[in-house]
Scaffold this active site. Structure first.
Site, PDB file in Angstrom:
ATOM      1  CD  GLU A  93      -8.294  18.724 112.807  1.00 25.38           C
ATOM      2  OE1 GLU A  93      -8.415  17.483 112.889  1.00 25.38           O
ATOM      3  OE2 GLU A  93      -7.837  19.424 113.723  1.00 25.38           O
ATOM      4  CD  GLU A 118      -8.753  24.591 116.611  1.00 25.42           C
ATOM      5  OE1 GLU A 118      -8.089  23.712 117.208  1.00 25.42           O
ATOM      6  OE2 GLU A 118      -9.652  24.319 115.791  1.00 25.42           O
TER       7      GLU A 118
END
Length: 599
Positions: free
Chosen positions: A431, A530
């Site tokens: 991220e 994910e």
């Protein structure tokens, strides 16, 4: 004293070592050479305070070099760590071969790598000497910390030597068992095939360019007859070879067989099959020399290049012929039903830096040890999540200066890789797109090129892992921003991770267009890392799975799919569970089982 990157070991919950090198008292004996090599020293990468370098030994003679030994000395620079050799000395330095790269066939070469500090000077190019060297030369090749060319996967990768061992990245399957009942093996054991013609061992090798490579098979044949093998590259489309594997006299006596093969750019599936009813000898390892190579992706095999034998009963066979479908731990544990459904595992929180080293210099490895033990027992790959992230990192980093943080990041990556060298994939940076949760502490440590520096460290200490740049919903949000960030990292990264949270309501066409665009612009293998659909309405969850999952699974550049939880009430996103705690499946799980998990 002998120094090796593989020597760093840390038992759970103890003070980690703060030195960059671990020394063990192993005596160096005199080594005999029956040939000599051209020895070169090449700077791979240089930054303000340090550098990485490779030393290459190329055998230009007609006889093999056995048990090499080289030396070099700096004026101001000093070595801090190294890999793919045993090191000793404190300037001058000495390097000797490891167990798997001690023999250099005529016309072939081996390389080992090192990292050092410049101590106010430039990166030096010392003369390499020793009994193995017929001429001492240095390389004029110099590079900065900018993105490397396509001939090298990263600035600090060890390009020309790759070792593939059982239960590690790049080892796909054995038609038989992994055993350790005969001494002399390296790694955790050896591959023992069934006593049957066609019984095979399969590996995956990723090559950054097409060309000739040298494969060396380490084996033991305690039988009375040859147990020769047929070596097939990519199902035979890139070569069929016969490998002579004569008796070694005992199952504890290990020898090597070397063969030159042609690999294609990208993923190569290498299958060694028995040509007799006795099966293969016990296979300890496969080493690959030449060009830039790393462990490949067993799950990316297409039907045209998949292995032919189906006799393996291990869970790894599912991953070797198809892309994996994995999941995460459940509330910090691995459920007993995990491998009933999934063939890849990611620790949800257990491998995050803040979970492992919440207190500075104190490691809590116990949860990860259990996860890796389970994965090894069931022969499924582990993906580490994550090395560097702006969240769930140790709070004590906030009290450190930039240089101190830089030291801690390197120690964290080094120690993780030393404890779990068989990690198949790593979410190295998570991220990092501005607006998500980039690691400000890493930028404070390394400057604006912090992502590249973190990947350099991961490449140095986990050379056989697939290194992934992972980010949040880059399929739906900040799509272009992620593409720009990934492209800027060039060949420092091996792959990109698309978390794929919050795709609810997107059509199959929209998802495919986004994935196609990422592939077309970034050009790196893709992992759906994910995926989940959070909705307590069974039909809404099912319809979204039916729209998205076939796109993931059938996309030629998606190499694997990891779902983010599967037990109702114990997932990160509310309503995303797929089975009840008692095992009763929701409709989306039933659909997955019938169409993908049991195929």
């Amino acid at each position: 004293m002998t120094i090796s990157a593989s020597d760093y070991r840390h038992p759970g919950n103890f003070l980690k070592r703060t030195t960059a090198l671990l020394c063990v008292g192993t005596a160096l004996t005199a080594l005999a050479f029956n040939a000599s090599a051209a020895c070169t020293y090449t700077i791979d990468s240089e930054w303000s305070t340090g550098f990485t370098a490779n030393i290459t030994l190329k055998n230009d003679t007609g006889a093999a070099i056995n048990n090499w030994n080289v030396n070099w000395q700096y004026s101001s620079n000093r070595m801090t760590s190294g890999w793919n050799a045993n090191f000793s000395g404190t300037n001058p330095y000495n390097a000797t071969n490891m167990s798997w790269n001690g023999s250099i066939a005529p016309g072939q070469s081996i390389s080992f790598g090192l990292q050092g500090e410049k101590n106010g000077s430039t990166a030096e190019r010392p003369t390499v000497t020793g009994a193995a060297c017929n001429s001492a030369t240095t390389s004029s090749v110099a590079s900065s910390s900018s993105t490397p060319t396509t001939s090298s996967s990263s600035a600090s990768s060890v390009a020309s030597a790759l070792l593939l061992q059982e239960a590690q990245a790049g080892f796909c399957r054995v038609d038989g068992t992994i055993d350790n009942n005969h001494t002399g093996f390296t790694g955790s054991g050896f591959a023992n095939t069934n006593n049957a013609q066609g019984a095979a061992v399969v590996w995956a090798i990723d090559a950054t360019s097409s060309g000739r490579r040298t494969l060396t098979i380490r084996y033991a044949n305690g039988g009375t007859a040859n147990r020769n093998g047929s070596l097939v590259i990519n199902g035979g489309s890139n070569g069929n070879y016969t490998v002579s594997l004569p008796t070694t006299g005992a199952w504890t006596t290990w020898q090597t067989a070397t063969i030159d093969v042609d690999l294609v750019q990208g993923n190569n599936i290498v299958q060694l099959s028995a040509t007799t009813a006795e099966g293969l000898p016990n296979i300890d390892s496969l080493s690959v020399v030449g060009g830039t190579v790393r462990a490949g992706n067993c799950g990316s095999v297409s039907s045209s290049s998949s292995v032919q034998s189906s006799s393996s009963s291990s869970s790894s066979s599912a991953a070797s012929a198809k892309k994996f479908i994995g999941n995460i731990t459940t509330s910090g544990a691995v459920r007993s039903d995990f491998t009933r459904y999934w063939n890849q595992i990611t620790p949800e929180n257990e491998s995050k830096w803040g979970s492992v080293e919440g207190t500075r210099n104190v490691y809590n490895w116990a949860p990860l040890d259990r996860i890796y033990a389970y994965a090894r027992q069931n022969n499924i790959p582990v993906k580490a999540h994550t090395f560097v992230w702006g969240a769930q990192s140790p709070s004590w980093l906030n009290n450190l200066s930039g240089p101190e943080v830089a030291v801690e990041i390197e120690q964290w990556i080094r120690d993780y890789c030393a404890r779990y060298p068989d990690t198949a994939m790593i979410d190295v940076v998570n991220e990092a797109v501005p607006g998500h949760q980039p690691a400000g502490y890493a930028q404070r440590a390394f400057g604006n090129n912090w992502i590249q520096r973190v990947f350099q460290l991961a490449r140095q200490y986990c050379p056989n892992s697939i290194l992934i740049l992972n980010d949040y919903n880059n399929i739906r949000w900040q799509h272009n921003e992620f593409i720009a960030l990934a492209k800027a990292q060039g060949n420092y990264i091996d792959a990109v991770g698309l978390q794929a949270h919050e795709l609810k309501g997107m059509t199959a066409a929209q998802v495919k267009t986004a994935i196609d665009n990422i592939w077309n612009q970034v050009g790196k293998p893709i992992y759906i890392s994910e995926y989940d659909i959070g909705d307590t309405n069974d039909q809404v969850q099912l319809q979204n799975f039916q729209a998205h999952f076939p796109v993931f699974y059938n996309h030629p550049h998606v190499h694997g799919i990891t779902l983010w939880g599967y037990v109702v009430g114990r997932t990160w996103i509310e309503g995303s569970g797929l089975i009840q705690d008692n095992g009763t499946p929701r409709p989306a799980m039933t659909w997955l089982i019938n169409n993908y998990l049991n195929q």
